[in-house]
Enzyme design. Sequence first.
Site, PDB file in Angstrom:
ATOM      1  N   SER A   1       0.841  -1.197   0.000  1.00  0.00           N
ATOM      2  CA  SER A   1       0.000   0.000   0.000  1.00  0.00           C
ATOM      3  C   SER A   1       0.876   1.247   0.000  1.00  0.00           C
ATOM      4  CB  SER A   1      -0.846  -0.033   1.281  1.00  0.00           C
ATOM      5  OG  SER A   1      -1.409   1.230   1.535  1.00  0.00           O
TER       6      SER A   1
ATOM      7  N   TYR B   1      -1.849  -0.623  11.145  1.00  0.00           N
ATOM      8  CA  TYR B   1      -2.126  -1.224   9.823  1.00  0.00           C
ATOM      9  C   TYR B   1      -0.931  -1.009   8.894  1.00  0.00           C
ATOM     10  CZ  TYR B   1      -3.585  -1.504   4.982  1.00  0.00           C
ATOM     11  OH  TYR B   1      -3.613  -1.793   3.639  1.00  0.00           O
TER      12      TYR B   1
ATOM     13  N   LYS C   1       1.968  -3.628   6.845  1.00  0.00           N
ATOM     14  CA  LYS C   1       2.395  -3.622   5.434  1.00  0.00           C
ATOM     15  C   LYS C   1       3.915  -3.447   5.351  1.00  0.00           C
ATOM     16  CE  LYS C   1      -1.551  -4.325   3.502  1.00  0.00           C
ATOM     17  NZ  LYS C   1      -1.839  -5.668   2.987  1.00  0.00           N
TER      18      LYS C   1
HETATM   19  P1  NAD Z   1     -11.188  -6.518   1.467  1.00  0.00           P
HETATM   20  O1  NAD Z   1     -11.380  -6.469   2.928  1.00  0.00           O
HETATM   21  O2  NAD Z   1     -12.366  -6.234   0.597  1.00  0.00           O
HETATM   22  O3  NAD Z   1     -10.602  -7.940   1.023  1.00  0.00           O
HETATM   23  C1  NAD Z   1      -9.724  -8.666   1.858  1.00  0.00           C
HETATM   24  C2  NAD Z   1     -10.282 -10.073   1.973  1.00  0.00           C
HETATM   25  O4  NAD Z   1      -9.417 -10.861   2.801  1.00  0.00           O
HETATM   26  C3  NAD Z   1     -11.667 -10.130   2.625  1.00  0.00           C
HETATM   27  O5  NAD Z   1     -12.545 -10.847   1.773  1.00  0.00           O
HETATM   28  C4  NAD Z   1     -11.449 -10.838   3.956  1.00  0.00           C
HETATM   29  O6  NAD Z   1     -12.561 -11.615   4.330  1.00  0.00           O
HETATM   30  C5  NAD Z   1     -10.215 -11.671   3.648  1.00  0.00           C
HETATM   31  N1  NAD Z   1      -9.391 -12.007   4.822  1.00  0.00           N
HETATM   32  C6  NAD Z   1      -8.927 -11.166   5.775  1.00  0.00           C
HETATM   33  N2  NAD Z   1      -8.197 -11.839   6.680  1.00  0.00           N
HETATM   34  C7  NAD Z   1      -8.196 -13.138   6.288  1.00  0.00           C
HETATM   35  C8  NAD Z   1      -7.615 -14.317   6.809  1.00  0.00           C
HETATM   36  N3  NAD Z   1      -6.901 -14.314   7.946  1.00  0.00           N
HETATM   37  N4  NAD Z   1      -7.816 -15.481   6.154  1.00  0.00           N
HETATM   38  C9  NAD Z   1      -8.553 -15.516   5.016  1.00  0.00           C
HETATM   39  N5  NAD Z   1      -9.124 -14.428   4.482  1.00  0.00           N
HETATM   40  C10 NAD Z   1      -8.944 -13.247   5.095  1.00  0.00           C
HETATM   41  O7  NAD Z   1      -9.980  -5.543   1.099  1.00  0.00           O
HETATM   42  P2  NAD Z   1      -9.450  -5.043  -0.310  1.00  0.00           P
HETATM   43  O8  NAD Z   1      -9.756  -3.605  -0.429  1.00  0.00           O
HETATM   44  O9  NAD Z   1      -9.856  -5.974  -1.380  1.00  0.00           O
HETATM   45  O10 NAD Z   1      -7.885  -5.153  -0.039  1.00  0.00           O
HETATM   46  C11 NAD Z   1      -7.122  -6.267  -0.428  1.00  0.00           C
HETATM   47  C12 NAD Z   1      -5.686  -6.070   0.040  1.00  0.00           C
HETATM   48  O11 NAD Z   1      -5.174  -4.865  -0.510  1.00  0.00           O
HETATM   49  C13 NAD Z   1      -5.532  -5.955   1.562  1.00  0.00           C
HETATM   50  O12 NAD Z   1      -4.356  -6.632   1.935  1.00  0.00           O
HETATM   51  C14 NAD Z   1      -5.380  -4.460   1.778  1.00  0.00           C
HETATM   52  O13 NAD Z   1      -4.628  -4.176   2.931  1.00  0.00           O
HETATM   53  C15 NAD Z   1      -4.639  -4.041   0.521  1.00  0.00           C
HETATM   54  N6  NAD Z   1      -4.866  -2.634   0.161  1.00  0.00           N
HETATM   55  C16 NAD Z   1      -6.136  -2.159   0.037  1.00  0.00           C
HETATM   56  C17 NAD Z   1      -6.349  -0.819  -0.272  1.00  0.00           C
HETATM   57  C18 NAD Z   1      -7.738  -0.251  -0.352  1.00  0.00           C
HETATM   58  O14 NAD Z   1      -7.905   0.948  -0.151  1.00  0.00           O
HETATM   59  N7  NAD Z   1      -8.754  -1.037  -0.649  1.00  0.00           N
HETATM   60  C19 NAD Z   1      -5.247   0.027  -0.481  1.00  0.00           C
HETATM   61  C20 NAD Z   1      -3.965  -0.501  -0.374  1.00  0.00           C
HETATM   62  C21 NAD Z   1      -3.783  -1.832  -0.052  1.00  0.00           C
HETATM   63  C1  WQD Z   2      -8.894  10.112   1.088  1.00  0.00           C
HETATM   64  C2  WQD Z   2      -9.080  11.597   1.394  1.00  0.00           C
HETATM   65  C3  WQD Z   2      -9.486  12.061   3.723  1.00  0.00           C
HETATM   66  C4  WQD Z   2     -13.346  10.146   4.145  1.00  0.00           C
HETATM   67  C5  WQD Z   2      -6.468   5.037   3.042  1.00  0.00           C
HETATM   68  C6  WQD Z   2      -5.464   4.307   3.884  1.00  0.00           C
HETATM   69  C7  WQD Z   2      -4.352   3.789   3.007  1.00  0.00           C
HETATM   70  C8  WQD Z   2      -4.923   2.954   1.856  1.00  0.00           C
HETATM   71  C9  WQD Z   2      -5.979   3.685   1.108  1.00  0.00           C
HETATM   72  C10 WQD Z   2      -4.979   0.662   2.508  1.00  0.00           C
HETATM   73  C11 WQD Z   2      -8.374  12.036   2.671  1.00  0.00           C
HETATM   74  C12 WQD Z   2     -10.674  12.444   2.879  1.00  0.00           C
HETATM   75  C13 WQD Z   2     -12.152  10.610   3.628  1.00  0.00           C
HETATM   76  C14 WQD Z   2     -14.364  11.072   4.456  1.00  0.00           C
HETATM   77  C15 WQD Z   2     -12.947  12.861   3.720  1.00  0.00           C
HETATM   78  N1  WQD Z   2      -5.552   1.754   2.326  1.00  0.00           N
HETATM   79  N2  WQD Z   2     -11.948  11.952   3.430  1.00  0.00           N
HETATM   80  N3  WQD Z   2     -14.124  12.400   4.222  1.00  0.00           N
HETATM   81  O1  WQD Z   2      -6.535   8.049   3.824  1.00  0.00           O
HETATM   82  O2  WQD Z   2      -5.710   8.398   1.458  1.00  0.00           O
HETATM   83  O3  WQD Z   2      -5.835   6.129   2.404  1.00  0.00           O
HETATM   84  O4  WQD Z   2      -6.971   4.146   2.029  1.00  0.00           O
HETATM   85  O5  WQD Z   2      -3.821   0.410   2.399  1.00  0.00           O
HETATM   86  O6  WQD Z   2      -3.524   3.045   3.834  1.00  0.00           O
HETATM   87  O7  WQD Z   2      -4.932   5.192   4.853  1.00  0.00           O
HETATM   88  O8  WQD Z   2      -7.920   7.268   1.829  1.00  0.00           O
HETATM   89  O9  WQD Z   2     -10.296   7.334   1.209  1.00  0.00           O
HETATM   90  O10 WQD Z   2      -9.684   7.370   3.651  1.00  0.00           O
HETATM   91  O11 WQD Z   2      -9.203   9.373   2.258  1.00  0.00           O
HETATM   92  O12 WQD Z   2     -12.771  14.056   3.534  1.00  0.00           O
HETATM   93  O13 WQD Z   2     -15.451  10.720   4.945  1.00  0.00           O
HETATM   94  O14 WQD Z   2     -10.486  11.825   1.631  1.00  0.00           O
HETATM   95  O15 WQD Z   2      -9.286  12.965   4.769  1.00  0.00           O
HETATM   96  O16 WQD Z   2      -7.895  13.334   2.473  1.00  0.00           O
HETATM   97  P1  WQD Z   2      -6.459   7.590   2.456  1.00  0.00           P
HETATM   98  P2  WQD Z   2      -9.360   7.770   2.271  1.00  0.00           P
END
Ligand code: NAD
Ligand code: WQD
Length: 351
Positions: free
Chosen positions: A134, A158, A162
Amino acid sequence: MGSSVEQNILVTGGAGFIGTHTVVQLLKEGFKVSIIDNLDNSVIEAVDRVRELVGPDLSKKLEFTQGDLRNKGDIEKLFSKQRFDAVIHFAGLKAVGESVGNPRRYFDNNLVGTINLYETMAKHNCKMMVFSSSATVYGQPEKIPCMEDFELKAMNPYGRTKLFLEEIARDIQAAEPEWRIVLLRYFNPVGAHESGRIGEDPKGIPNNLMPYIQQVAVGRLPELNVYGHDYPTEDGSAVRDYIHVMDLADGHIAALRKLFDDPKIGCTAYNLGTGRGTSVLEMVAAFEKASGKKIPIKLCPRRLGDATAVYASTEKAEKELGWKAKYGVEEMCRDQWNWANNNPWGYQKKL
Ligand code: NAD
Ligand code: WQD
């Protein structure tokens, strides 16, 4: 890569937001896919809809197992039944705020789950992994765009999972050079499949911007709190690099191909973003345009720990993976709205 036919991929967390979209693309590209997911943050309906989207023939190449990566036995059962060519590892918990209140849950799930996965992969001589990292590993970057060789830091538990998991990947690969690991640093994934059948369906009140906007648009929430209107940006709101989830899905296919084709890949990180920054207020305006709905906003103080502006350098992924995001904010909002409008309560059938 025509040779991808019948390559067998284990997708952990494949029932989740990014997982479901990636599985659709994997099946369409001719891969066999096995999902393991404990459904902690997803529902089986999402997997059913993946099957519906790819049709009955490709569906035969998709297996689902409800299992938990924290139980080594659940992973072992899968590996003892079949050979996997590579693993795409999405499974993890991702709510920043929850991780601050309950870090043990995050360390247990994300770290223990991943270590169990590596152990089982090693035992069965499957040593190729695409890992969901991430942009959080850049912390509050001093410079933008973020380059893959920037110093890494974590701002919360969190983010620390990562960061640790990236370090663990680098250590494993350094000790056992036959491992090939791609770390994909996603920026802000949004949007949905163009069909409107799969999309993000967070439990409870959303933390992230786009799901929140979506719930305001369908009337589930009254207004959007805009966190920060005094940032040194053009309109005072914070800037992020939003990326369409279908572009992300294609980024995983490109990463897999790299793993299969490049024995020298080692453990390498790539940003998956568009390279363009969009402010919160610009995103609200784009969503209003796509949906024809007014999104009432309330200007609020900054959210603790938020950076002013974060966006990716996309050069490395373009050059080495041959991957570049195709979609802009307009398509992201169009597809997110299509998903929201067709599924105002997500995968739930009724209230
Ligand atoms: P999500 O929660 O929709 O999907 C993750 C899935 O993993 C879920 O279906 C959950 O049930 C499953 N899971 C969690 N722990 C588990 C375990 N111990 N065993 C088996 N299954 C498990 O999330 P997503 O948005 O699809 O994210 C996928 C990956 O990408 C995550 O690792 C997340 O940290 C990373 N990521 C997400 C974002 C984002 O904003 N969505 C941004 C950067 C990184
Ligand atoms: C985006 C912008 C908020 C909600 C997060 C995680 C990051 C990654 C992606 C997993 C910011 C603003 C948000 C709201 C708002 N996830 N905001 N009102 O914080 O960039 O990243 O998701 O790895 O680790 O930190 O994403 O969508 O939460 O926020 O104004 O109700 O929107 O302050 O500026 P962020 P976000």
